[in-house]
Design a protein around this motif. Sequence first.
Motif, PDB file in Angstrom:
ATOM      1  N   SER A 137       1.579  -2.940  -1.072  1.00 47.57           N
ATOM      2  CA  SER A 137       1.792  -4.134  -0.511  1.00 47.57           C
ATOM      3  C   SER A 137       3.174  -4.610  -0.003  1.00 47.57           C
ATOM      4  N   VAL A 138       4.165  -3.832  -0.786  1.00 49.01           N
ATOM      5  CA  VAL A 138       5.585  -3.954  -0.442  1.00 49.01           C
ATOM      6  C   VAL A 138       5.766  -2.580   0.610  1.00 49.01           C
ATOM      7  N   LYS A 139       5.490  -1.606   0.510  1.00 51.41           N
ATOM      8  CA  LYS A 139       5.755  -0.513   1.045  1.00 51.41           C
ATOM      9  C   LYS A 139       5.494  -0.602   2.575  1.00 51.41           C
ATOM     10  N   PHE A 140       4.032  -1.159   2.733  1.00 53.17           N
ATOM     11  CA  PHE A 140       3.318  -1.167   4.027  1.00 53.17           C
ATOM     12  C   PHE A 140       2.794  -2.462   4.269  1.00 53.17           C
ATOM     13  N   ALA A 141       2.936  -2.937   5.368  1.00 55.35           N
ATOM     14  CA  ALA A 141       2.597  -4.064   6.185  1.00 55.35           C
ATOM     15  C   ALA A 141       1.030  -4.250   6.110  1.00 55.35           C
ATOM     16  N   GLY A 147       0.500 -13.984  -0.953  1.00 55.28           N
ATOM     17  CA  GLY A 147       0.132 -14.573  -2.352  1.00 55.28           C
ATOM     18  C   GLY A 147      -0.375 -13.396  -3.142  1.00 55.28           C
ATOM     19  N   TYR A 148      -0.800 -11.906  -2.618  1.00 57.27           N
ATOM     20  CA  TYR A 148      -1.297 -11.149  -3.580  1.00 57.27           C
ATOM     21  C   TYR A 148      -0.545  -9.822  -3.630  1.00 57.27           C
ATOM     22  N   ALA A 149      -1.026  -8.830  -4.348  1.00 58.64           N
ATOM     23  CA  ALA A 149      -0.418  -7.659  -4.320  1.00 58.64           C
ATOM     24  C   ALA A 149      -1.177  -6.695  -4.552  1.00 58.64           C
ATOM     25  N   LEU A 150      -0.833  -5.366  -4.003  1.00 55.22           N
ATOM     26  CA  LEU A 150      -1.731  -4.179  -4.001  1.00 55.22           C
ATOM     27  C   LEU A 150      -0.865  -3.243  -4.602  1.00 55.22           C
ATOM     28  N   LEU A 151      -1.407  -2.612  -5.811  1.00 53.80           N
ATOM     29  CA  LEU A 151      -0.523  -1.345  -6.443  1.00 53.80           C
ATOM     30  C   LEU A 151      -1.552  -0.273  -6.263  1.00 53.80           C
ATOM     31  N   ARG A 152      -0.862   1.071  -5.981  1.00 49.88           N
ATOM     32  CA  ARG A 152      -1.597   2.265  -6.208  1.00 49.88           C
ATOM     33  C   ARG A 152      -0.948   3.361  -7.114  1.00 49.88           C
ATOM     34  N   VAL A 153      -1.749   3.563  -8.173  1.00 46.47           N
ATOM     35  CA  VAL A 153      -1.469   4.306  -9.167  1.00 46.47           C
ATOM     36  C   VAL A 153      -1.862   5.469  -9.211  1.00 46.47           C
ATOM     37  N   PHE A 154      -1.047   6.746  -9.477  1.00 47.51           N
ATOM     38  CA  PHE A 154      -1.471   8.137  -9.277  1.00 47.51           C
ATOM     39  C   PHE A 154      -1.714   8.836 -10.816  1.00 47.51           C
ATOM     40  N   ALA A 155      -2.895   9.613 -11.061  1.00 42.26           N
ATOM     41  CA  ALA A 155      -2.832  10.246 -12.186  1.00 42.26           C
ATOM     42  C   ALA A 155      -3.564  11.560 -12.070  1.00 42.26           C
ATOM     43  N   GLY A 156      -3.433  12.261 -13.080  1.00 47.08           N
ATOM     44  CA  GLY A 156      -3.888  13.565 -13.213  1.00 47.08           C
ATOM     45  C   GLY A 156      -2.820  14.799 -12.631  1.00 47.08           C
ATOM     46  N   GLY A 157      -3.229  15.558 -11.649  1.00 48.08           N
ATOM     47  CA  GLY A 157      -2.105  16.408 -11.281  1.00 48.08           C
ATOM     48  C   GLY A 157      -1.947  17.762 -12.219  1.00 48.08           C
ATOM     49  N   ALA A 158      -1.172  18.617 -11.930  1.00 46.88           N
ATOM     50  CA  ALA A 158      -1.093  19.858 -12.580  1.00 46.88           C
ATOM     51  C   ALA A 158      -0.778  19.870 -14.070  1.00 46.88           C
TER      52      ALA A 158
END
Length: 255
Positions: A137-141, A147-158
């Motif tokens: 929500s900071v990086k993209f409009a 009054g709210y926030a959205l976080l995207r977490v990444f997991a896994g990978g090689a």
Amino acid sequence: VLTDKLAQCISEFAADLSRGASDNESGIQLKAPVESITLVPRPADSGEHPEWRIHTGNGRTLEADAVCLALPAYSSARLIRGVHQKLASELDEISYASSVTINLAYKRDDIPHPLNGFGFVVPFIEKRSLIACTFSSVKFAGRAPQGYALLRVFAGGALQPEMFQLSEDELVRRVRGDLRDLLAIERTPLFAEVSKWKQSMPQYHVGHLERVRRIEACVAGLPRLVLAGNAYSGLGIPDCIRSGEAAADFLAALD
């Protein structure tokens, strides 16, 4: 959003092409997975280009002057194997890792951290469950209401393939523990959405550039074929767009 918009544009373009031509097959074919492709040569004195035939799972065969394989390398390998074994083998050598994204929504006041950036990356040596977090929500409009926030977490990978096997509840539990330590978030998220992406991340191991050059040499020996996607020269969305535009320019320039 990006793929939906592209599909809309293609559908509108195809509708314009087919207007007044009842036998036109332009457009997006739904529920028609491609099973194989074949190359049909033309007599040398015919003046015609070789023809590609695309065989789909619903029993249809589509005829094409040119083909763009915008697929994971292993999928392209499966389709092209009957046409060019060496190309298929080179494509098969590009390995892939699976990944997970977890989107978490919060009231902004429930996040003590100022979120004064676009996110962070976590080194493997820290032994966390997450490998990165984007402050969406900071990086993209338009990603969260005021009054709210959205976080995207990444997991896994090689480096953490075991994370892909965890249940959604366990993934959320582990990620929340990391966010508690790193961003001081104690409150329960308003919602958490988990998406698993199997074999989605091509791995650029040592020797990848040489392999890409060999792949390009193989493709150059086939008529009116082009490859696109994130398996060759860039993983991100801008890289995919650049790759797709280059493939489209190549096909558009054919006589």
